[in-house]
Design an enzyme around this catalytic site. Sequence first.
Site, PDB file in Angstrom:
ATOM      1  N   THR A  76       6.531  -0.018  -4.205  1.00 37.57           N
ATOM      2  CA  THR A  76       6.141  -1.370  -4.628  1.00 37.57           C
ATOM      3  C   THR A  76       7.324  -2.184  -5.146  1.00 37.57           C
ATOM      4  O   THR A  76       7.415  -3.389  -4.919  1.00 37.57           O
ATOM      5  CB  THR A  76       5.068  -1.260  -5.732  1.00 37.57           C
ATOM      6  OG1 THR A  76       3.915  -0.650  -5.168  1.00 37.57           O
ATOM      7  CG2 THR A  76       4.689  -2.606  -6.307  1.00 37.57           C
ATOM      8  N   SER A 108       5.293   5.467  -0.661  1.00 38.00           N
ATOM      9  CA  SER A 108       5.557   6.838  -1.108  1.00 38.00           C
ATOM     10  C   SER A 108       4.567   7.856  -0.559  1.00 38.00           C
ATOM     11  O   SER A 108       4.869   9.039  -0.489  1.00 38.00           O
ATOM     12  CB  SER A 108       5.628   6.913  -2.632  1.00 38.00           C
ATOM     13  OG  SER A 108       4.359   6.779  -3.212  1.00 38.00           O
TER      14      SER A 108
HETATM   15  N1  ASP Z   1       1.558   1.612  -5.065  1.00 40.69           N
HETATM   16  C1  ASP Z   1       2.768   2.202  -4.734  1.00 40.69           C
HETATM   17  C2  ASP Z   1       3.890   1.957  -5.730  1.00 40.69           C
HETATM   18  O1  ASP Z   1       3.587   1.787  -6.883  1.00 40.69           O
HETATM   19  C3  ASP Z   1       3.214   2.154  -3.341  1.00 40.69           C
HETATM   20  C4  ASP Z   1       3.976   3.397  -3.092  1.00 40.69           C
HETATM   21  O2  ASP Z   1       3.733   4.380  -3.782  1.00 40.69           O
HETATM   22  O3  ASP Z   1       4.866   3.376  -2.247  1.00 40.69           O
HETATM   23  O4  ASP Z   1       5.046   1.930  -5.420  1.00 40.69           O
END
Ligand code: ASP
Length: 336
Positions: free
Chosen positions: A14, A59
């Site tokens: 993110t 991720s």
């Molecule tokens: N929601 C996720 C984050 O906080 C997205 C990810 O894990 O790539 O980065």
Amino acid sequence: MTKRMVAVGTLGGTITMTAKDNEKGVSSTLGAEQLVASVPGLSALSVDLRLHTLANLASGSIQFEHLFAALTWAKQQIDSGASGVVLVQGTDTLEESAFFLDLYWPYAAPLVLTGAMRSPNKAGADGPANLLAAIQVAMSPKVRNHGVVVVMNDEIHQARFVKKAHTVSLATFTSPVFGPLGYIQEGGVRIFRAPSERAILPVPSQTSDKVLLIETVLDEATELYSALPSLNYQGLVIAGVGSGHVSEKVRDTLPPIIQKMPVIMTSRTGSGSTTNAVYGYKGAEVDLQQLGVIMAGFLCPRKTRLLLSAILWATQGNRQQVEQALQKYLHLYNAY
Ligand code: ASP
């Protein structure tokens, strides 16, 4: 103060995500240079930064090969003079990456993982503050011999304890039972505990052995357990109910699985240790241990799966060596 060198590598998440034209939602586009450019206060630090964009992934799509590549890169940074390394990734699997890398991080210098809960286009984006704090931790002589740590929301968490505990909150990262290792305030790093002994495993030449993680549920169907001995898995981790239990039905499927592969019991509750000798009913810990099930203690299901995988790779699946290594490392993670 002598100038320190810190390397910052980015895998995505993110913190790197922006909206592309005509697309709904954000996805990973930014690299290390752009992230660092957005951090106020960096120029006041006595630090030289080396910046590397390693990947642009969400991720949930990180694979072991990405982590081993990041590990090789991070080791090169320390070997060539960095006093600490920051690795940026998405928060969804951050606790798993942190624990995985901790199993292979041989240095006294810190490897610091961070990310963000709000993307750069959002009001109150937390990426710049998290990155600044992570760099401060990576520079700090106080954070030596603690292995891999996670820095989010001005807290420092140990890889073995850290957990994402909320879907969207900025305060999502916690260390149940044990609490954070320390925190960052006014640019200063505070550490609450002495370093704990860590497992350091050899980097494997192959990672093909697979471990299945199943969360057991109320009135669970048992077909998958019955089929497991004929599937291509070398280990099973169960996220059991309560302090590490399964139903009588599931328990009855375990003996042929245990014949074929190690079975480890963890707790699905998200906090606390499995028990060893509290419950004597069928499917509880006394009975399960008599069958040959290993109780994980404080290690959570996801990290237990990673530990068992790393042990299988290190021992080429030799059952006796796997059991010895499990005993040694689970003891180490439960020596409190
Ligand atoms: N929601 C996720 C984050 O906080 C997205 C990810 O894990 O790539 O980065």
